[in-house]
Design an enzyme around this catalytic site. Sequence first.
Site, PDB file in Angstrom:
ATOM      1  N   GLY A 106       0.802  -1.216   0.000  1.00  0.00           N
ATOM      2  CA  GLY A 106       0.000   0.000   0.000  1.00  0.00           C
ATOM      3  C   GLY A 106       0.834   1.263   0.000  1.00  0.00           C
ATOM      4  O   GLY A 106       0.483   2.248   0.653  1.00  0.00           O
ATOM      5  N   ALA A 107       1.916   1.269  -0.769  1.00  0.00           N
ATOM      6  CA  ALA A 107       2.853   2.404  -0.744  1.00  0.00           C
ATOM      7  C   ALA A 107       2.452   3.543  -1.673  1.00  0.00           C
ATOM      8  O   ALA A 107       3.141   4.558  -1.719  1.00  0.00           O
ATOM      9  CB  ALA A 107       4.256   1.914  -1.114  1.00  0.00           C
ATOM     10  N   ASN A 108       1.367   3.404  -2.387  1.00  0.00           N
ATOM     11  CA  ASN A 108       1.028   4.408  -3.400  1.00  0.00           C
ATOM     12  C   ASN A 108       0.340   5.643  -2.824  1.00  0.00           C
ATOM     13  O   ASN A 108       0.262   6.672  -3.490  1.00  0.00           O
ATOM     14  CB  ASN A 108       0.131   3.797  -4.478  1.00  0.00           C
ATOM     15  CG  ASN A 108      -1.167   3.259  -3.907  1.00  0.00           C
ATOM     16  OD1 ASN A 108      -1.152   2.215  -3.262  1.00  0.00           O
ATOM     17  ND2 ASN A 108      -2.269   3.945  -4.126  1.00  0.00           N
ATOM     18  N   SER A 152      -3.118  -0.631  14.889  1.00  0.00           N
ATOM     19  CA  SER A 152      -3.866   0.547  15.322  1.00  0.00           C
ATOM     20  C   SER A 152      -4.249   0.390  16.791  1.00  0.00           C
ATOM     21  O   SER A 152      -4.381  -0.730  17.300  1.00  0.00           O
ATOM     22  CB  SER A 152      -5.133   0.714  14.480  1.00  0.00           C
ATOM     23  OG  SER A 152      -5.983   1.694  15.039  1.00  0.00           O
ATOM     24  N   TYR A 209     -12.862  -4.151  11.463  1.00  0.00           N
ATOM     25  CA  TYR A 209     -11.580  -3.443  11.436  1.00  0.00           C
ATOM     26  C   TYR A 209     -10.825  -3.631  12.750  1.00  0.00           C
ATOM     27  O   TYR A 209      -9.626  -3.951  12.755  1.00  0.00           O
ATOM     28  CB  TYR A 209     -11.824  -1.960  11.172  1.00  0.00           C
ATOM     29  CG  TYR A 209     -10.553  -1.142  11.137  1.00  0.00           C
ATOM     30  CD1 TYR A 209      -9.732  -1.149  10.017  1.00  0.00           C
ATOM     31  CD2 TYR A 209     -10.176  -0.356  12.224  1.00  0.00           C
ATOM     32  CE1 TYR A 209      -8.554  -0.407   9.974  1.00  0.00           C
ATOM     33  CE2 TYR A 209      -9.009   0.397  12.194  1.00  0.00           C
ATOM     34  CZ  TYR A 209      -8.210   0.367  11.076  1.00  0.00           C
ATOM     35  OH  TYR A 209      -7.043   1.104  11.043  1.00  0.00           O
ATOM     36  N   GLY A 226      -1.140   7.906   1.046  1.00  0.00           N
ATOM     37  CA  GLY A 226      -1.246   8.044   2.487  1.00  0.00           C
ATOM     38  C   GLY A 226       0.043   7.806   3.242  1.00  0.00           C
ATOM     39  O   GLY A 226       1.126   8.219   2.833  1.00  0.00           O
ATOM     40  N   ILE A 227      -0.090   7.117   4.361  1.00  0.00           N
ATOM     41  CA  ILE A 227       1.054   6.845   5.228  1.00  0.00           C
ATOM     42  C   ILE A 227       2.081   5.978   4.505  1.00  0.00           C
ATOM     43  O   ILE A 227       3.294   6.177   4.656  1.00  0.00           O
ATOM     44  CB  ILE A 227       0.580   6.162   6.525  1.00  0.00           C
ATOM     45  CG1 ILE A 227      -0.346   7.104   7.309  1.00  0.00           C
ATOM     46  CG2 ILE A 227       1.771   5.762   7.390  1.00  0.00           C
ATOM     47  CD1 ILE A 227      -1.020   6.449   8.487  1.00  0.00           C
ATOM     48  N   GLY A 228       1.619   5.038   3.708  1.00  0.00           N
ATOM     49  CA  GLY A 228       2.541   4.178   2.972  1.00  0.00           C
ATOM     50  C   GLY A 228       3.402   4.965   2.010  1.00  0.00           C
ATOM     51  O   GLY A 228       4.604   4.703   1.865  1.00  0.00           O
TER      52      GLY A 228
END
Length: 419
Positions: free
Chosen positions: A125-127, A255, A287, A129-131
């Site tokens: 998920g690096a594309n 989280s 979640y 936000g935080i990633g």
Amino acid sequence: MSFAEEDSEDDLPPGWEERVTVDGSVYYANHLTKNTQWTHPRTGRKKKVAGSLPFGWERVVSPSGKVVYVNHEDESTTFTDPRLAFAIEEKEHIHDFRQRFDASSTALAILVGQDLSGKTAIITGANAGIGFETARSLAKHGCSIVFACRSLVAAEEAIDRIRKNERLTVADNCLAIHLDLGSLASVVQFANTIKSKFKQIDMLILNAGVFGLPYTRTLDGLETTFQVNHLSQFYLTLLLDPLLVPGSRVVVVSSESHRFATLTLNNLTSLSLSPEAQSHYWDMRAYNNSKLCNVLFARQLSKKLQNRGISVASLHPGNMVCTNISRNWWLYKLLFTIVRPFTKSLQQAAATTVYCATAPELTGVTGVYFNNCFPCKESDTAQNDEMATLLWNISVAMIRQILGDHAPGLENQEISNDY
């Protein structure tokens, strides 16, 4: 676990100077007595610095024989070894370290002085936000980054943003490879591609996650939040295990929501093997439970890898950070927008991830949960070793149920049939 007090006694007395040897050992010179010593004159402790200069620096010997240090990012020079600014105290115990960063620290501040050239990080998920901030920060310090993303278009666009916005050609070390966490077959294909391109992984950062999804099932027939947030990244770690070497770090982004999970020893098996029926489904509970799975997985993984010198950490990045994770329902979008002025920036949210992946003082530290770049006690349920073992066994069983008894990466996973 014990923690030393804050740095307030590190100032040198008058007449003293801090110096460093080529191999990174810090020593202290007393100009009044003309003596030197290895221990700090106030604290009595020793310090070390990284053997290499910070990323972008070069040691140059002038024609007159003087040593000058050049920062090629802004072409500034100094006679002081820049490594001294990032000296780390040698610890008497592996879990003794001072808090250097907090909730306001940024990922780039964590990395000041570090040279990650030659290191490889895989970030799910690096594309965005935080990633993305995690990837950009590590790449800026020389690390090679694999953008493990479901959308190759989005991943390539993220790499292009790095290419356009950074002075250094850091994007040259960024590579996008397709990974759909909603498909175990895609996880296998991704792992095979990684094994064909890399001999080792220095940082495996399990960052991807979904939030606020209505009840849906993946291609494998599993509840989506559980598979994407836990099961597929659990399996990815097992598949990439042969590429982890002494000194590698596995970082699991969880989280504080894990504290509100409803999983217990009594319902873990039925909840996971037969995902909640649609009529009983609540996205927040799904979640929260998946985030508890993250911490339990990291706990069990740390025990399995500790004898190989591989560190594992789980963490909380920040509360309601404004990212695309809230995109699945208008109400969540509104809530995240309202609290945006009071939450961390993306750079601050990426700080704890980067800290767990790179901080020198965490060498050898494993099985710890972090919040605001500091160890934090997880929930009682997350500390339950029986729960961690049960979740591991259930996860292996689910993968075998979908891919067959001979699923790759599970050859050495022996579990009992009575869990």
